[in-house]
Design a protein around this motif. Structure first.
Motif, short mmCIF file in Angstrom:
data_model
loop_
_atom_site.label_atom_id
_atom_site.label_comp_id
_atom_site.label_asym_id
_atom_site.label_seq_id
_atom_site.Cartn_x
_atom_site.Cartn_y
_atom_site.Cartn_z
N PRO A 1 0.81 -1.22 0.00
CA PRO A 1 0.00 0.00 0.00
C PRO A 1 0.84 1.27 0.00
N LEU A 2 0.33 2.30 -0.65
CA LEU A 2 1.04 3.58 -0.74
C LEU A 2 1.12 4.27 0.62
N ARG A 3 0.05 4.17 1.39
CA ARG A 3 -0.05 4.83 2.70
C ARG A 3 0.18 6.34 2.54
N SER A 4 1.13 6.90 3.28
CA SER A 4 1.34 8.36 3.25
C SER A 4 2.47 8.78 2.33
N HIS A 5 3.00 7.85 1.54
CA HIS A 5 4.10 8.19 0.64
C HIS A 5 3.66 9.17 -0.44
N ARG A 6 4.58 10.03 -0.81
CA ARG A 6 4.35 10.88 -1.98
C ARG A 6 4.72 10.10 -3.23
N VAL A 7 4.28 10.61 -4.37
CA VAL A 7 4.56 9.97 -5.65
C VAL A 7 5.17 11.00 -6.61
N MET A 8 6.34 10.68 -7.14
CA MET A 8 6.96 11.53 -8.16
C MET A 8 6.91 10.79 -9.49
N VAL A 9 6.32 11.44 -10.50
CA VAL A 9 6.17 10.83 -11.82
C VAL A 9 7.17 11.45 -12.79
N ASN A 10 7.98 10.60 -13.39
CA ASN A 10 8.97 11.02 -14.39
C ASN A 10 9.89 12.13 -13.87
N ASN A 11 10.21 12.06 -12.58
CA ASN A 11 11.14 13.01 -11.96
C ASN A 11 10.69 14.46 -12.11
N LEU A 12 9.36 14.67 -12.18
CA LEU A 12 8.87 16.02 -12.39
C LEU A 12 7.65 16.33 -11.52
N ASP A 13 6.53 15.68 -11.76
CA ASP A 13 5.29 15.97 -11.05
C ASP A 13 5.23 15.19 -9.74
N VAL A 14 4.85 15.87 -8.66
CA VAL A 14 4.78 15.25 -7.34
C VAL A 14 3.34 15.28 -6.84
N TYR A 15 2.88 14.16 -6.31
CA TYR A 15 1.53 14.02 -5.79
C TYR A 15 1.60 13.46 -4.36
N THR A 16 0.58 13.78 -3.56
CA THR A 16 0.54 13.32 -2.19
C THR A 16 -0.88 12.91 -1.80
#
Length: 268
Positions: free
Chosen positions: A127-142
């Motif tokens: 599970p992702l839980r509270s981790h952030r996600v960076m897509v293609n070293n550019l866009d960051v999601y939380t």
């Protein structure tokens, strides 16, 4: 007995080869196409690429997968193949993923001049839980502050904006979160723990150099009222009248002391 068997296999190989040659020759005469058109559609090289825009990220499979909405090339012929999302690594509370595909769009003759929305699934394994996600070293999601299953895209102020304060840096964050052009200036007109009043000004007109070069200068001014929230100052209303005229009809809870001395806004 080994000789005839080998010979018979040899005959079958020669015959099969001849049939393939004949079929290959006939294939170029498909009804409704020309050799030139067929060649143009198939000879364009496929190139590895990444999406022009990431439109959003959401969780799936109980948080064990991510679905990345991406804008990819589109056109009359096949423009994308092998769309895939891959988990690269997990480090310092951030999940790094890469979304790629192959495309003909780098060749304008391919006809892949449009875009369409596509989904790339990334398997996380846990599970992702509270981790952030960076897509293609550019866009960051939380996931923090987001409405599941969607993730929230982090902006200019990062993933965790500072709480609202009566400070210049907090005012700048308020301007960044307001729907105004870049390079908009601000002047604080009133602030307390709950409310903020800013006059915003934006230069308009033709592109000019330094002042005094003969280009006319003009501007657009707006007065914005902000309410404090945990994520920062949120713009809630705009009004350019003097004093509290009009604004307390929209925001009756706004303290009189924050609007009583406001001058009429010069919109020139």
């Amino acid at each position: 007995m080994g000789g005839p068997a080998v010979w018979q296999r040899g005959i079958r190989t020669v015959v099969l080869g001849a049939v393939l040659v004949i079929l290959a020759g006939c294939g170029s005469q498909t009804a409704g196409t020309t050799p030139e058109a067929t060649g143009a559609a198939t000879s364009t090289a496929w190139t590895l690429a990444s999406p022009s825009r990431i439109a959003g990220v959401r969780t799936a499979d109980g948080g064990r997968s991510l679905v990345v909405d991406a804008d990819v090339p589109d056109g009359a012929h096949d423009c994308v193949r092998g769309l895939r999302g891959e988990l690269e690594t997990v480090a310092h509370g951030t999940v790094y993923v890469m979304v790629t595909f192959e495309t003909r769009s780098l060749d304008r003759d391919s006809g892949c001049t449009g875009t369409r929305r596509a989904e790339a699934v990334v398997k996380l394994g846990e599970p992702l839980r509270s981790h952030r996600v960076m897509v293609n070293n550019l866009d960051v999601y939380t996931p923090t502050g987001a409405t599941p299953p969607a993730l929230r895209q982090c902006g200019e102020n990062g993933c965790d904006p500072t709480p609202p304060r009566c400070t210049p840096s907090s005012y700048q964050q308020a301007v960044n979160d307001t729907d105004v052009p870049e390079h908009t200036g601000s002047e604080e007109r009133g602030c307390d723990d709950t409310w903020l009043v800013l006059d915003l000004s934006t230069r308009t007109g033709p592109v000019c150099g330094d002042t005094g070069d003969g280009c006319p200068n003009s501007g657009v001014s707006q007065r914005w009222f902000y309410r404090a929230e945990t994520s920062g100052w949120r713009p809630v209303a705009t009004n350019g009248e003097a004093g509290c005229v009009g604004i307390r009809e929209v925001l009756p809870e706004l303290p009189v002391r924050l609007c009583a001395s406001l001058p009429r806004l010069d919109r020139s």
